[in-house]
Design a protein around this motif. Structure first.
Motif, PDB file in Angstrom:
ATOM      1  N   HIS A  71       0.835  -1.201   0.000  1.00  0.00           N
ATOM      2  CA  HIS A  71       0.000   0.000   0.000  1.00  0.00           C
ATOM      3  C   HIS A  71       0.873   1.255   0.000  1.00  0.00           C
ATOM      4  CE1 HIS A  71      -3.436  -2.520   0.336  1.00  0.00           C
ATOM      5  NE2 HIS A  71      -3.198  -2.876   1.582  1.00  0.00           N
ATOM      6  N   LEU A  72       1.965   1.232   0.769  1.00  0.00           N
ATOM      7  CA  LEU A  72       2.893   2.370   0.771  1.00  0.00           C
ATOM      8  C   LEU A  72       3.554   2.534  -0.593  1.00  0.00           C
ATOM      9  CD1 LEU A  72       4.608   2.031   4.256  1.00  0.00           C
ATOM     10  CD2 LEU A  72       3.039   3.827   3.500  1.00  0.00           C
ATOM     11  N   ARG A  73       3.914   1.408  -1.223  1.00  0.00           N
ATOM     12  CA  ARG A  73       4.514   1.462  -2.558  1.00  0.00           C
ATOM     13  C   ARG A  73       3.543   2.099  -3.543  1.00  0.00           C
ATOM     14  NH1 ARG A  73       7.661  -3.353  -5.554  1.00  0.00           N
ATOM     15  NH2 ARG A  73       7.870  -2.375  -7.571  1.00  0.00           N
ATOM     16  N   LYS A  74       2.295   1.701  -3.476  1.00  0.00           N
ATOM     17  CA  LYS A  74       1.273   2.251  -4.365  1.00  0.00           C
ATOM     18  C   LYS A  74       1.045   3.734  -4.071  1.00  0.00           C
ATOM     19  CE  LYS A  74      -2.124   2.291  -7.281  1.00  0.00           C
ATOM     20  NZ  LYS A  74      -1.855   2.357  -8.693  1.00  0.00           N
ATOM     21  N   LEU A  75       1.009   4.093  -2.784  1.00  0.00           N
ATOM     22  CA  LEU A  75       0.809   5.488  -2.406  1.00  0.00           C
ATOM     23  C   LEU A  75       1.913   6.378  -2.964  1.00  0.00           C
ATOM     24  CD1 LEU A  75      -0.788   7.588  -0.741  1.00  0.00           C
ATOM     25  CD2 LEU A  75       0.750   7.065   1.163  1.00  0.00           C
ATOM     26  N   GLY A  76       3.133   5.856  -3.021  1.00  0.00           N
ATOM     27  CA  GLY A  76       4.261   6.628  -3.521  1.00  0.00           C
ATOM     28  C   GLY A  76       4.159   7.005  -4.984  1.00  0.00           C
ATOM     29  N   THR A  77       3.281   6.351  -5.726  1.00  0.00           N
ATOM     30  CA  THR A  77       3.138   6.650  -7.154  1.00  0.00           C
ATOM     31  C   THR A  77       1.859   7.432  -7.460  1.00  0.00           C
ATOM     32  OG1 THR A  77       2.037   4.539  -7.573  1.00  0.00           O
ATOM     33  CG2 THR A  77       4.443   4.588  -7.800  1.00  0.00           C
ATOM     34  N   THR A  78       1.189   7.917  -6.425  1.00  0.00           N
ATOM     35  CA  THR A  78      -0.036   8.684  -6.628  1.00  0.00           C
ATOM     36  C   THR A  78       0.244  10.171  -6.422  1.00  0.00           C
ATOM     37  OG1 THR A  78      -0.693   8.549  -4.309  1.00  0.00           O
ATOM     38  CG2 THR A  78      -1.430   6.760  -5.753  1.00  0.00           C
ATOM     39  N   TRP A  79      -0.726  11.005  -6.807  1.00  0.00           N
ATOM     40  CA  TRP A  79      -0.578  12.442  -6.599  1.00  0.00           C
ATOM     41  C   TRP A  79      -0.477  12.770  -5.116  1.00  0.00           C
ATOM     42  CZ3 TRP A  79       1.054  15.659  -9.994  1.00  0.00           C
ATOM     43  CH2 TRP A  79       0.832  15.411 -11.345  1.00  0.00           C
ATOM     44  N   VAL A  80      -1.230  12.054  -4.301  1.00  0.00           N
ATOM     45  CA  VAL A  80      -1.174  12.290  -2.853  1.00  0.00           C
ATOM     46  C   VAL A  80       0.231  12.005  -2.329  1.00  0.00           C
ATOM     47  CG1 VAL A  80      -2.048  11.512  -0.610  1.00  0.00           C
ATOM     48  CG2 VAL A  80      -3.625  11.819  -2.522  1.00  0.00           C
ATOM     49  N   GLY A  81       0.816  10.897  -2.761  1.00  0.00           N
ATOM     50  CA  GLY A  81       2.172  10.558  -2.340  1.00  0.00           C
ATOM     51  C   GLY A  81       3.195  11.570  -2.820  1.00  0.00           C
ATOM     52  N   LEU A  82       3.063  11.990  -4.068  1.00  0.00           N
ATOM     53  CA  LEU A  82       4.002  12.975  -4.599  1.00  0.00           C
ATOM     54  C   LEU A  82       3.882  14.316  -3.883  1.00  0.00           C
ATOM     55  CD1 LEU A  82       3.736  12.153  -8.406  1.00  0.00           C
ATOM     56  CD2 LEU A  82       5.565  11.520  -6.823  1.00  0.00           C
ATOM     57  N   LEU A  83       2.667  14.719  -3.562  1.00  0.00           N
ATOM     58  CA  LEU A  83       2.477  15.948  -2.786  1.00  0.00           C
ATOM     59  C   LEU A  83       3.056  15.800  -1.376  1.00  0.00           C
ATOM     60  CD1 LEU A  83      -1.100  17.016  -3.900  1.00  0.00           C
ATOM     61  CD2 LEU A  83       1.079  18.073  -4.532  1.00  0.00           C
ATOM     62  N   GLY A  84       2.940  14.612  -0.809  1.00  0.00           N
ATOM     63  CA  GLY A  84       3.540  14.349   0.503  1.00  0.00           C
ATOM     64  C   GLY A  84       5.055  14.470   0.452  1.00  0.00           C
ATOM     65  N   TYR A  85       5.663  13.903  -0.612  1.00  0.00           N
ATOM     66  CA  TYR A  85       7.122  14.023  -0.791  1.00  0.00           C
ATOM     67  C   TYR A  85       7.511  15.495  -0.893  1.00  0.00           C
ATOM     68  CZ  TYR A  85       7.172   9.046  -2.092  1.00  0.00           C
ATOM     69  OH  TYR A  85       7.045   7.693  -2.120  1.00  0.00           O
ATOM     70  N   LEU A  86       6.746  16.236  -1.679  1.00  0.00           N
ATOM     71  CA  LEU A  86       7.038  17.652  -1.861  1.00  0.00           C
ATOM     72  C   LEU A  86       6.933  18.410  -0.534  1.00  0.00           C
ATOM     73  CD1 LEU A  86       7.723  19.903  -3.852  1.00  0.00           C
ATOM     74  CD2 LEU A  86       5.264  20.210  -4.209  1.00  0.00           C
ATOM     75  N   ALA A  87       5.924  18.093   0.266  1.00  0.00           N
ATOM     76  CA  ALA A  87       5.763  18.744   1.568  1.00  0.00           C
ATOM     77  C   ALA A  87       6.955  18.445   2.472  1.00  0.00           C
ATOM     78  CB  ALA A  87       4.463  18.291   2.233  1.00  0.00           C
ATOM     79  N   VAL A  88       7.425  17.199   2.469  1.00  0.00           N
ATOM     80  CA  VAL A  88       8.600  16.835   3.274  1.00  0.00           C
ATOM     81  C   VAL A  88       9.815  17.633   2.816  1.00  0.00           C
ATOM     82  CG1 VAL A  88      10.247  14.971   3.764  1.00  0.00           C
ATOM     83  CG2 VAL A  88       7.794  14.538   3.906  1.00  0.00           C
ATOM     84  N   LEU A  89       9.986  17.738   1.504  1.00  0.00           N
ATOM     85  CA  LEU A  89      11.132  18.490   0.984  1.00  0.00           C
ATOM     86  C   LEU A  89      11.056  19.970   1.340  1.00  0.00           C
ATOM     87  CD1 LEU A  89      11.514  16.879  -2.547  1.00  0.00           C
ATOM     88  CD2 LEU A  89      12.887  16.465  -0.515  1.00  0.00           C
ATOM     89  N   VAL A  90       9.878  20.559   1.238  1.00  0.00           N
ATOM     90  CA  VAL A  90       9.722  21.979   1.562  1.00  0.00           C
ATOM     91  C   VAL A  90       9.996  22.220   3.039  1.00  0.00           C
ATOM     92  CG1 VAL A  90       8.028  23.848   1.755  1.00  0.00           C
ATOM     93  CG2 VAL A  90       8.179  22.517  -0.349  1.00  0.00           C
ATOM     94  N   VAL A  91       9.426  21.394   3.908  1.00  0.00           N
ATOM     95  CA  VAL A  91       9.637  21.556   5.349  1.00  0.00           C
ATOM     96  C   VAL A  91      11.106  21.360   5.689  1.00  0.00           C
ATOM     97  CG1 VAL A  91       9.140  20.549   7.621  1.00  0.00           C
ATOM     98  CG2 VAL A  91       7.279  20.979   6.007  1.00  0.00           C
ATOM     99  N   ALA A  92      11.728  20.311   5.115  1.00  0.00           N
ATOM    100  CA  ALA A  92      13.157  20.073   5.377  1.00  0.00           C
ATOM    101  C   ALA A  92      13.989  21.250   4.875  1.00  0.00           C
ATOM    102  CB  ALA A  92      13.609  18.781   4.709  1.00  0.00           C
ATOM    103  N   GLY A  93      13.631  21.796   3.727  1.00  0.00           N
ATOM    104  CA  GLY A  93      14.355  22.951   3.191  1.00  0.00           C
ATOM    105  C   GLY A  93      14.218  24.179   4.055  1.00  0.00           C
ATOM    106  N   ILE A  94      13.003  24.409   4.583  1.00  0.00           N
ATOM    107  CA  ILE A  94      12.769  25.566   5.436  1.00  0.00           C
ATOM    108  C   ILE A  94      13.487  25.404   6.779  1.00  0.00           C
ATOM    109  CG2 ILE A  94      11.000  26.805   6.771  1.00  0.00           C
ATOM    110  CD1 ILE A  94       9.097  26.296   4.373  1.00  0.00           C
ATOM    111  N   VAL A  95      13.349  24.229   7.380  1.00  0.00           N
ATOM    112  CA  VAL A  95      13.911  24.009   8.711  1.00  0.00           C
ATOM    113  C   VAL A  95      15.426  23.823   8.673  1.00  0.00           C
ATOM    114  CG1 VAL A  95      13.910  22.438  10.699  1.00  0.00           C
ATOM    115  CG2 VAL A  95      11.753  23.070   9.607  1.00  0.00           C
TER     116      VAL A  95
END
Length: 167
Positions: free
Chosen positions: A61-85
């Motif tokens: 399920h996690l593998r499948k989530l990683g290939t969806t728009w929701v997963g990609l937006l989650g990755y982007l959110a992690v990157l933005v937060v990591a970049g800011i912090v």
């Protein structure tokens, strides 16, 4: 015999209403209706090989989530937060960690993923074809399996029969 709890949503509901669902035997992914009204409906019925463990299902399920728009937006959110912090170095480390996690999950689930049987249909909204009837037939069997009062061995045997039908 153990009584299995009734599922909140049936596979047929997922197909007709566009609601994703998952179970012991696999998962159903359907194009959300808002998107389907503008383009086409895509329904995918994925049946895992019998004997898949709870851990493997979670990783699939996690593998499948990683290939969806929701997963990609989650990755982007992690990157933005990591970049800011943490700055640029933090964003680079976050990318490395996400890639390592994705690769680890892909490696851990490669056997299950290779043996997963999928039935996909593509249709315009409102059109029904032979593939949809076949998908609904299998979905009915899977719904019956999840609501049946079966012991674990009988459940696995019936799961295997449905899985072999899709060969």
């Amino acid at each position: 015999m153990t009584r299995r709890p009734a599922r909140r949503i049936s596979v047929l509901q997922a197909i007709t209403e566009g609601i994703p669902t998952s179970s012991r035997w696999g998962r159903v992914d359907v194009t959300p209706l808002q998107i389907a009204q503008q383009r086409s409906i895509r329904a995918t019925l994925s049946i895992y090989p019998p004997g898949v463990t709870s851990r493997e299902r979670t990783l699939m399920h996690l593998r499948k989530l990683g290939t969806t728009w929701v997963g990609l937006l989650g990755y982007l959110a992690v990157l933005v937060v990591a970049g800011i912090v943490l700055g640029v170095l933090g964003a680079a480390m976050a990318i490395a960690v996400l890639i390592a996690l994705w690769a680890g999950i892909a490696l851990a689930t490669s056997g299950v993923n290779k043996d997963t049987r999928c039935l996909r249909i593509y249709a315009r909204p409102g059109s029904v074809g032979g593939e949809m009837a076949r998908l609904e037939e299998i979905a009915t069997e899977l719904d019956a399996l999840d609501t049946a009062n079966l012991d674990p061995v009988s459940y696995e045997a019936e799961w295997g029969r449905i899985y072999r039908q899709l060969a």
